[in-house]
Design a protein around this motif. Structure first.
Motif, PDB file in Angstrom:
ATOM      1  N   ALA A 165      -6.304   9.459  -6.646  1.00 19.20           N
ATOM      2  CA  ALA A 165      -6.805   9.087  -7.973  1.00 19.20           C
ATOM      3  C   ALA A 165      -5.770   9.414  -9.042  1.00 19.20           C
ATOM      4  N   ALA A 166      -5.085  10.556  -8.865  1.00 17.77           N
ATOM      5  CA  ALA A 166      -4.042  10.930  -9.819  1.00 17.77           C
ATOM      6  C   ALA A 166      -2.930   9.892  -9.822  1.00 17.77           C
ATOM      7  N   SER A 167      -2.610   9.357  -8.641  1.00 16.88           N
ATOM      8  CA  SER A 167      -1.581   8.321  -8.547  1.00 16.88           C
ATOM      9  C   SER A 167      -2.031   7.068  -9.292  1.00 16.88           C
ATOM     10  N   ALA A 168      -3.321   6.701  -9.141  1.00 17.72           N
ATOM     11  CA  ALA A 168      -3.844   5.525  -9.842  1.00 17.72           C
ATOM     12  C   ALA A 168      -3.774   5.732 -11.351  1.00 17.72           C
ATOM     13  N   PRO A 205       0.817  -1.226   0.000  1.00 18.58           N
ATOM     14  CA  PRO A 205       0.000   0.000   0.000  1.00 18.58           C
ATOM     15  C   PRO A 205       0.848   1.272   0.000  1.00 18.58           C
ATOM     16  N   ALA A 206       1.954   1.243   0.747  1.00 22.90           N
ATOM     17  CA  ALA A 206       2.847   2.409   0.758  1.00 22.90           C
ATOM     18  C   ALA A 206       3.491   2.620  -0.609  1.00 22.90           C
ATOM     19  N   THR A 207       3.788   1.506  -1.302  1.00 21.66           N
ATOM     20  CA  THR A 207       4.360   1.595  -2.653  1.00 21.66           C
ATOM     21  C   THR A 207       3.393   2.290  -3.604  1.00 21.66           C
ATOM     22  N   GLY A 208       2.116   1.896  -3.539  1.00 18.78           N
ATOM     23  CA  GLY A 208       1.107   2.545  -4.376  1.00 18.78           C
ATOM     24  C   GLY A 208       0.946   4.011  -4.032  1.00 18.78           C
ATOM     25  N   PHE A 209       1.067   4.328  -2.752  1.00 21.09           N
ATOM     26  CA  PHE A 209       0.899   5.709  -2.297  1.00 21.09           C
ATOM     27  C   PHE A 209       2.022   6.605  -2.814  1.00 21.09           C
ATOM     28  N   VAL A 210       3.279   6.103  -2.770  1.00 27.29           N
ATOM     29  CA  VAL A 210       4.424   6.950  -3.154  1.00 27.29           C
ATOM     30  C   VAL A 210       4.745   6.871  -4.643  1.00 27.29           C
ATOM     31  N   THR A 217      -4.067   0.882  -4.267  1.00 28.91           N
ATOM     32  CA  THR A 217      -4.284   2.312  -4.026  1.00 28.91           C
ATOM     33  C   THR A 217      -5.602   2.600  -3.326  1.00 28.91           C
ATOM     34  N   GLY A 218      -6.544   1.639  -3.354  1.00 29.36           N
ATOM     35  CA  GLY A 218      -7.787   1.816  -2.603  1.00 29.36           C
ATOM     36  C   GLY A 218      -8.993   2.092  -3.471  1.00 29.36           C
ATOM     37  N   VAL A 219     -10.175   1.930  -2.848  1.00 28.20           N
ATOM     38  CA  VAL A 219     -11.461   2.028  -3.562  1.00 28.20           C
ATOM     39  C   VAL A 219     -11.723   3.445  -4.045  1.00 28.20           C
ATOM     40  N   LYS A 220     -11.442   4.441  -3.197  1.00 30.80           N
ATOM     41  CA  LYS A 220     -11.736   5.830  -3.575  1.00 30.80           C
ATOM     42  C   LYS A 220     -10.963   6.240  -4.822  1.00 30.80           C
TER      43      LYS A 220
END
Length: 619
Positions: A344-347, A186-191, A398-401
């Motif tokens: 969302a921009a990260s996704a 999850p941290a990888t997706g966040f950064v 990255t999560g549902v939102k």
């Protein structure tokens, strides 16, 4: 009107680095609260996955250095519908990231100047207007600002690391994985959004000098530089301010480096790092606005958006309407829940890298003749396959939102295509060539090949000379089955009779006589018969391919390529120039394979027109 090619290697390197430095001042604290000291692994893993997309984008940009970057590649590989949706969601994701950065920058400036917090959004909008003006004036001016900022930020970060390493304590790395190994992904997706600056380089590719070389070099150098900076600085911050997530000043901090340096330098270090953060955000926001504005511009040139957005400023040759609409969107989203939108921009950024990998696979496997990258992604296709699988997995984390926001973006993009862009569709794309190759059905008329040829000439600053024009207009003979020399010369004489204003029999006899005098076969693959014709100021050429071979003589029974040169005596100088050009072209790597696999007469011409030889270049 074309965009100015003003950006050199150092400019592009600074744009990429500057675009990625801002995240270092914002995200590590939030990521630390997720994974603890193991956030170092998250940055390293995110960098590895970004590298797969980087190598794919570097290849695509070296082949097609056009404004809009990955939008252009996706459209030419997967079609207008996918390209329009993709271009718009990438544009929105960049706008969201810039909006978040400008709001954060406004907050830092208010803190430094002790102004009222209520001024944050107005100040952010004012900053956006300033960057818009800078980018309207020109990419070179924006690039110079990037260079100054990157050098200044780099110096401050070196100071931070030097001071931190002298006071580091290994106990601050314990426990290394407080939330377990499951928190690393999850941290990888966040950064992952930290590596978004590489996307910005591709979008300004059309404004880069010698893009085939400078873009891949700048992207790779920027990636190596940034990952070293990320790991060094975050390691230093953890070394002095890490420890248990529940008590570490890093965890959840919105200004993690400033909070870390304050522990051992006091207020002056805090102010210094805050100033560096402001400069980093200036750098990132500036390059973000520059990059984002090229997407509406590119979509407009393809008639997927109104033509107004494709107009360049007469004075500065920058897309001022596109810049204005981009900055207007950035200003609007400043009032939204920006943290959710940045996820969302990260996704969407992850999706961008996935599409880059997929575009390389489609373009290579379609065997499009005029797809000629100057840089090729190593370890193809494993680099792309590993990248796509890993990125899809990280995107899931990255999560549902973030997913829901991404789908909203996709819906907006598809609506724009359906109600506007669809009316102007009809562009040829690489996946049709791939289907055509697999199914043996005719689905294309090779318009994409023509577009790619023009892009290569534009990329290489090629000035068309007399030989190029001759190749574009000369007759072509394409023969499937084996023929004798006499049969071939009769076909050639028939083809050339009208242009030379000579009887077929006379041309045939001259060709036979020349061959009897001495063989014109140069090697096992090529022959160049040449004759002197009566008259003055006339030169002509005929190109021929025979898949099974022309039987020139017993020693050479299967010649596949023939160039027949025919000119008057006063054209002897151009005759020698043409002969030299042909000899240089046929020595190009893979010439024989490209020649035999060309599907049409036009494709045969393109093999010659895109062949490397000595020629004049545009200044």
């Amino acid at each position: 009107m074309e965009l100015n090619k003003e950006l050199g290697l150092l400019d592009v390197f600074c744009i990429a680095c500057g675009a990625m430095l801002s995240s270092l001042f914002i995200l590590p604290g939030l990521a630390y609260s997720i994974a603890g000291p193991a956030v170092l692994i998250s940055y390293l893993l995110a960098g590895f996955l970004a590298l797969t997309g980087l190598l794919s984008q570097a290849e695509l940009a070296s082949a097609m250095p056009k404004a809009g970057g990955t939008y252009f590649y996706v459209t030419r590989s997967m079609g207008d519908a996918v390209g329009t949706v993709y271009g718009l969601i990438t544009w929105l994701s960049l706008a969201l990231k810039v909006a978040y950065e400008l709001v954060f920058m406004a907050a830092l400036l208010i803190m430094l100047t002790h102004q009222a917090p209520g001024m944050q959004i107005p100040l952010a909008i004012l900053l956006c207007g300033g960057f818009m003006f800078l980018n309207i004036v020109g990419a070179k001016e924006a690039g110079r600002l990037q260079m100054i900022l990157v050098l200044a930020i780099g110096a401050i970060l070196i100071f931070f690391c030097f001071k931190a390493y002298s006071r580091m304590d290994v106990i601050n790395f314990s426990p290394f994985t407080p939330a377990g190994l499951n928190a690393i992904l999850p941290a990888t997706g966040f950064v992952f959004i930290s590596y978004g600056g590489l996307l910005k380089v591709a979008s300004v590719a059309e404004e880069v000098k010698d893009p085939g070389k400078n873009i891949p070099r700048a992207m790779i150098l920027a990636f190596i530089t940034i990952i070293i900076i990320y790991l060094s600085v975050i390691f230093a911050a953890i070394a002095v301010a890490g420890g248990p997530v529940s008590s570490s000043p890093l965890a959840g901090s919105r200004d993690p480096l400033a909070d870390a340096i304050k522990l051992f330098t006091g207020n002056y270090g805090h102010i210094l790092i805050t100033v560096a953060a402001v400069m980093a955000i200036i750098s990132s926001a500036n390059s973000g606005i520059m990059a984002a504005s090229r997407y509406p511009y590119a979509l407009s040139r393809d008639e997927m958006l109104p033509s107004k957005l494709g107009i360049l400023s007469t004075r500065f040759k920058t897309p001022h309407y596109s810049l204005f609409i981009t900055c207007a969107v950035i200003a609007l989203v400043m009032f939204a829940n920006i943290q959710t939108l940045v996820k969302a921009a990260s996704a969407v950024l992850i999706l961008t890298y996935i599409f880059s990998c997929l575009a390389v696979i489609i373009l290579r496997e379609s065997h499009i003749q005029n797809y000629k990258p100057q840089f090729k992604s190593p370890l193809y296709p494993w680099t792309q396959v590993i990248g796509m699988v890993g990125l899809i997995f990280i995107m899931y984390e990255t999560g549902v939102k973030a997913f829901l926001c991404s789908f909203v973006f996709v819906g907006i993009g598809f609506a724009v295509y359906w109600f506007y862009g669809k009316k102007h569709t009809g562009r040829e794309y690489a996946i049709l060539h791939l289907i055509e190759r697999i199914s043996d059905r005719k689905l294309t008329d090779h318009r994409l090949e023509s577009e790619l040829k023009d892009i290569v000439h534009e990329r290489d600053l090629v000035l068309k000379d007399r030989f190029d024009h001759l190749i574009e207009e000369c007759p072509v003979i394409d023969i499937e089955k084996s023929v004798t020399l006499a049969e071939f010369f009769r076909l050639a004489a028939e083809k050339m009779s009208d242009d030379l204003e000579m009887p077929e029999s006379e041309i045939y006899n001259m060709l036979i006589a020349r061959e009897m005098e001495s063989s014109t076969v140069l090697n096992e693959f090529l022959a160049i018969p040449h004759i002197v014709i009566p008259g003055a100021k006339h030169f002509d050429l005929l190109i021929a391919r025979c898949r099974e071979g022309i039987k020139f003589n017993e020693k050479h029974p299967a010649i596949h390529t023939v160039f027949i040169l025919m000119g008057t005596r006063d054209e002897r100088s151009f005759h020698l120039q043409s002969l030299a050009a042909v000899c240089q072209i046929i020595q190009n790597e893979n010439f024989e394979n490209n020649w035999l696999s060309a599907k049409t007469e036009k494709a045969l011409r393109d093999v010659i027109l895109l062949g490397k030889r000595q020629r004049q270049r545009k200044n």
